[in-house]
Design a protein around this motif. Sequence first.
Motif, PDB file in Angstrom:
ATOM      1  N   ALA A  40     -16.709  12.655   0.982  1.00  0.00           N
ATOM      2  CA  ALA A  40     -15.873  14.490   2.406  1.00  0.00           C
ATOM      3  C   ALA A  40     -17.258  15.597   2.278  1.00  0.00           C
ATOM      4  CB  ALA A  40     -14.689  14.969   1.655  1.00  0.00           C
ATOM      5  N   PRO A  41     -17.528  15.782   3.149  1.00  0.00           N
ATOM      6  CA  PRO A  41     -18.063  16.407   3.578  1.00  0.00           C
ATOM      7  C   PRO A  41     -18.015  17.957   2.675  1.00  0.00           C
ATOM      8  CG  PRO A  41     -16.988  15.910   6.043  1.00  0.00           C
ATOM      9  CD  PRO A  41     -16.379  15.520   4.415  1.00  0.00           C
ATOM     10  N   GLY A  42     -19.666  17.721   2.231  1.00  0.00           N
ATOM     11  CA  GLY A  42     -20.064  19.655   1.386  1.00  0.00           C
ATOM     12  C   GLY A  42     -19.120  19.541  -0.847  1.00  0.00           C
ATOM     13  N   LYS A  43     -18.859  17.540  -0.248  1.00  0.00           N
ATOM     14  CA  LYS A  43     -18.042  17.665  -1.550  1.00  0.00           C
ATOM     15  C   LYS A  43     -19.045  16.349  -2.194  1.00  0.00           C
ATOM     16  CE  LYS A  43     -13.471  19.159  -0.673  1.00  0.00           C
ATOM     17  NZ  LYS A  43     -12.174  18.378  -1.578  1.00  0.00           N
ATOM     18  N   GLU A  44     -19.006  16.561  -3.617  1.00  0.00           N
ATOM     19  CA  GLU A  44     -19.886  14.392  -4.526  1.00  0.00           C
ATOM     20  C   GLU A  44     -18.858  13.860  -4.267  1.00  0.00           C
ATOM     21  OE1 GLU A  44     -21.467  17.597  -8.126  1.00  0.00           O
ATOM     22  OE2 GLU A  44     -20.139  15.568  -8.701  1.00  0.00           O
ATOM     23  N   ARG A  45     -19.234  12.734  -4.394  1.00  0.00           N
ATOM     24  CA  ARG A  45     -18.149  11.499  -4.117  1.00  0.00           C
ATOM     25  C   ARG A  45     -17.709  11.181  -5.869  1.00  0.00           C
ATOM     26  NH1 ARG A  45     -22.540   6.653  -2.457  1.00  0.00           N
ATOM     27  NH2 ARG A  45     -22.676   8.156  -0.927  1.00  0.00           N
ATOM     28  N   GLU A  46     -16.815  10.414  -5.029  1.00  0.00           N
ATOM     29  CA  GLU A  46     -15.934  10.559  -6.395  1.00  0.00           C
ATOM     30  C   GLU A  46     -14.956   8.772  -5.798  1.00  0.00           C
ATOM     31  OE1 GLU A  46     -12.150  12.985  -6.073  1.00  0.00           O
ATOM     32  OE2 GLU A  46     -11.862  12.687  -3.395  1.00  0.00           O
ATOM     33  N   PHE A  47     -14.652   8.475  -7.436  1.00  0.00           N
ATOM     34  CA  PHE A  47     -14.070   7.987  -7.663  1.00  0.00           C
ATOM     35  C   PHE A  47     -12.177   7.415  -7.015  1.00  0.00           C
ATOM     36  CE2 PHE A  47     -12.957   3.709 -10.032  1.00  0.00           C
ATOM     37  CZ  PHE A  47     -11.446   4.037 -10.385  1.00  0.00           C
ATOM     38  N   VAL A  48     -12.111   6.168  -6.486  1.00  0.00           N
ATOM     39  CA  VAL A  48     -11.204   6.040  -6.211  1.00  0.00           C
ATOM     40  C   VAL A  48     -10.477   4.971  -6.271  1.00  0.00           C
ATOM     41  CG1 VAL A  48      -9.687   5.432  -3.807  1.00  0.00           C
ATOM     42  CG2 VAL A  48     -11.558   7.156  -3.739  1.00  0.00           C
ATOM     43  N   ALA A  49     -10.883   3.866  -6.487  1.00  0.00           N
ATOM     44  CA  ALA A  49     -10.351   2.676  -7.759  1.00  0.00           C
ATOM     45  C   ALA A  49     -11.488   1.454  -7.827  1.00  0.00           C
ATOM     46  CB  ALA A  49      -9.234   1.998  -5.926  1.00  0.00           C
ATOM     47  N   ALA A  50     -11.156   0.868  -9.014  1.00  0.00           N
ATOM     48  CA  ALA A  50     -12.011  -0.286  -9.345  1.00  0.00           C
ATOM     49  C   ALA A  50     -10.519  -1.222  -9.966  1.00  0.00           C
ATOM     50  CB  ALA A  50     -12.672   0.683 -10.621  1.00  0.00           C
ATOM     51  N   ILE A  51     -11.555  -2.857  -9.703  1.00  0.00           N
ATOM     52  CA  ILE A  51     -11.120  -3.862 -10.404  1.00  0.00           C
ATOM     53  C   ILE A  51     -11.768  -4.525 -10.660  1.00  0.00           C
ATOM     54  CG2 ILE A  51     -10.986  -5.206  -7.570  1.00  0.00           C
ATOM     55  CD1 ILE A  51      -8.723  -5.904  -7.451  1.00  0.00           C
ATOM     56  N   TYR A  59      -7.920  -0.007 -11.395  1.00  0.00           N
ATOM     57  CA  TYR A  59      -7.331   1.802 -12.437  1.00  0.00           C
ATOM     58  C   TYR A  59      -7.643   2.516 -10.900  1.00  0.00           C
ATOM     59  CZ  TYR A  59      -8.700   5.732 -15.379  1.00  0.00           C
ATOM     60  OH  TYR A  59      -8.292   6.705 -15.438  1.00  0.00           O
ATOM     61  N   TYR A  60      -6.821   3.539 -11.318  1.00  0.00           N
ATOM     62  CA  TYR A  60      -7.126   4.261  -9.741  1.00  0.00           C
ATOM     63  C   TYR A  60      -7.246   5.840 -10.267  1.00  0.00           C
ATOM     64  CZ  TYR A  60      -4.800   0.459  -7.810  1.00  0.00           C
ATOM     65  OH  TYR A  60      -4.249  -0.529  -7.091  1.00  0.00           O
ATOM     66  N   ALA A  61      -7.882   6.587  -9.497  1.00  0.00           N
ATOM     67  CA  ALA A  61      -8.294   8.435  -9.497  1.00  0.00           C
ATOM     68  C   ALA A  61      -6.308   8.189  -9.371  1.00  0.00           C
ATOM     69  CB  ALA A  61      -8.727   8.952  -8.342  1.00  0.00           C
ATOM     70  N   GLU A  62      -6.394   9.981 -10.337  1.00  0.00           N
ATOM     71  CA  GLU A  62      -4.599  10.269 -10.495  1.00  0.00           C
ATOM     72  C   GLU A  62      -4.120  10.748  -8.995  1.00  0.00           C
ATOM     73  OE1 GLU A  62      -4.910  13.319 -13.261  1.00  0.00           O
ATOM     74  OE2 GLU A  62      -3.059  14.230 -12.312  1.00  0.00           O
ATOM     75  N   SER A  63      -5.651  11.040  -7.838  1.00  0.00           N
ATOM     76  CA  SER A  63      -5.114  11.258  -7.143  1.00  0.00           C
ATOM     77  C   SER A  63      -4.722  10.810  -5.711  1.00  0.00           C
ATOM     78  CB  SER A  63      -5.914  12.398  -6.065  1.00  0.00           C
ATOM     79  OG  SER A  63      -7.514  11.274  -6.125  1.00  0.00           O
ATOM     80  N   VAL A  64      -4.399   9.242  -6.126  1.00  0.00           N
ATOM     81  CA  VAL A  64      -3.880   8.264  -5.065  1.00  0.00           C
ATOM     82  C   VAL A  64      -3.305   7.248  -6.130  1.00  0.00           C
ATOM     83  CG1 VAL A  64      -6.912   8.436  -3.830  1.00  0.00           C
ATOM     84  CG2 VAL A  64      -6.403   6.385  -5.376  1.00  0.00           C
ATOM     85  N   ASN A  65      -3.353   6.883  -6.933  1.00  0.00           N
ATOM     86  CA  ASN A  65      -2.001   6.497  -7.747  1.00  0.00           C
ATOM     87  C   ASN A  65      -0.859   6.620  -7.055  1.00  0.00           C
ATOM     88  OD1 ASN A  65      -1.839   4.625  -9.945  1.00  0.00           O
ATOM     89  ND2 ASN A  65      -1.456   6.201 -10.977  1.00  0.00           N
ATOM     90  N   GLY A  66      -0.014   5.233  -6.751  1.00  0.00           N
ATOM     91  CA  GLY A  66       0.397   4.855  -6.653  1.00  0.00           C
ATOM     92  C   GLY A  66       0.639   5.316  -4.769  1.00  0.00           C
ATOM     93  N   ARG A  67       0.264   5.308  -4.300  1.00  0.00           N
ATOM     94  CA  ARG A  67      -0.728   5.218  -2.313  1.00  0.00           C
ATOM     95  C   ARG A  67      -1.013   4.713  -1.955  1.00  0.00           C
ATOM     96  NH1 ARG A  67      -2.691   9.775  -0.754  1.00  0.00           N
ATOM     97  NH2 ARG A  67      -4.168  10.398  -2.170  1.00  0.00           N
ATOM     98  N   PHE A  68      -2.131   4.047  -2.745  1.00  0.00           N
ATOM     99  CA  PHE A  68      -3.699   3.653  -2.561  1.00  0.00           C
ATOM    100  C   PHE A  68      -3.092   1.595  -3.335  1.00  0.00           C
ATOM    101  CE2 PHE A  68      -6.684   6.522  -1.331  1.00  0.00           C
ATOM    102  CZ  PHE A  68      -5.690   7.342   0.176  1.00  0.00           C
ATOM    103  N   THR A  69      -4.042   0.962  -3.284  1.00  0.00           N
ATOM    104  CA  THR A  69      -3.885  -1.146  -4.055  1.00  0.00           C
ATOM    105  C   THR A  69      -5.036  -1.376  -3.734  1.00  0.00           C
ATOM    106  OG1 THR A  69      -1.939  -0.610  -4.032  1.00  0.00           O
ATOM    107  CG2 THR A  69      -3.031  -2.406  -4.432  1.00  0.00           C
ATOM    108  N   ILE A  70      -5.608  -1.183  -4.239  1.00  0.00           N
ATOM    109  CA  ILE A  70      -6.895  -2.276  -5.146  1.00  0.00           C
ATOM    110  C   ILE A  70      -6.603  -3.538  -5.349  1.00  0.00           C
ATOM    111  CG2 ILE A  70      -7.542  -1.826  -7.312  1.00  0.00           C
ATOM    112  CD1 ILE A  70     -10.404  -1.959  -6.208  1.00  0.00           C
ATOM    113  N   SER A  71      -7.311  -4.744  -4.375  1.00  0.00           N
ATOM    114  CA  SER A  71      -7.598  -5.860  -4.290  1.00  0.00           C
ATOM    115  C   SER A  71      -8.390  -6.522  -3.502  1.00  0.00           C
ATOM    116  CB  SER A  71      -5.840  -6.477  -3.756  1.00  0.00           C
ATOM    117  OG  SER A  71      -5.997  -6.178  -2.516  1.00  0.00           O
ATOM    118  N   ARG A  72      -9.182  -8.170  -4.418  1.00  0.00           N
ATOM    119  CA  ARG A  72     -10.037  -8.570  -4.243  1.00  0.00           C
ATOM    120  C   ARG A  72      -9.296  -9.952  -3.992  1.00  0.00           C
ATOM    121  NH1 ARG A  72     -13.998  -8.077  -8.993  1.00  0.00           N
ATOM    122  NH2 ARG A  72     -15.558  -9.931  -7.795  1.00  0.00           N
ATOM    123  N   ASP A  73      -9.802 -10.745  -3.244  1.00  0.00           N
ATOM    124  CA  ASP A  73      -9.782 -12.175  -2.825  1.00  0.00           C
ATOM    125  C   ASP A  73     -11.131 -12.587  -3.394  1.00  0.00           C
ATOM    126  OD1 ASP A  73      -9.996 -14.790  -1.726  1.00  0.00           O
ATOM    127  OD2 ASP A  73      -8.592 -14.360  -0.196  1.00  0.00           O
TER     128      ASP A  73
END
Length: 122
Positions: A40-51, A59-73
């Motif tokens: 976000a503007p003025g903020k550092e880059r932060e981790f969201v999710a990894a697969i 694995y998810y950041a606490e701030s998005v856990n339960g709301r975001f889902t990462i997947s891959r094909d």
Amino acid sequence: QVQLVESGGGLVQAGGSLRLSCAASGRTFITYAMGWFRQAPGKEREFVAAIGWYGVNTYYAESVNGRFTISRDNAKKMVYLQMASLKPEDAAVYYCAASTRFYTDYDKYDYWGQGTQVTVSS
């Protein structure tokens, strides 16, 4: 080497959903763990999710856990981030990244996309 291109960003109302996509090129896609980060503007880059390589480990950041889902094909060389119950604080440029290991630290990722903007209106 991997090239990454994100898409799917846009404007959404708070509480809404959005799905980000990341298209990868390169024959070695399956050898990379994939991550989503945001800045976000003025903020550092932060981790969201990894697969992990086969999509089993996530694995998810606490701030998005339960709301975001990462997947891959792996057959399509695609990574997705399904975002639900979006909040104004989720607004940021979202980046897709590739790493040889399963990390949450952005400086451990070797390849990055150009980013896609997500705006959340309150």
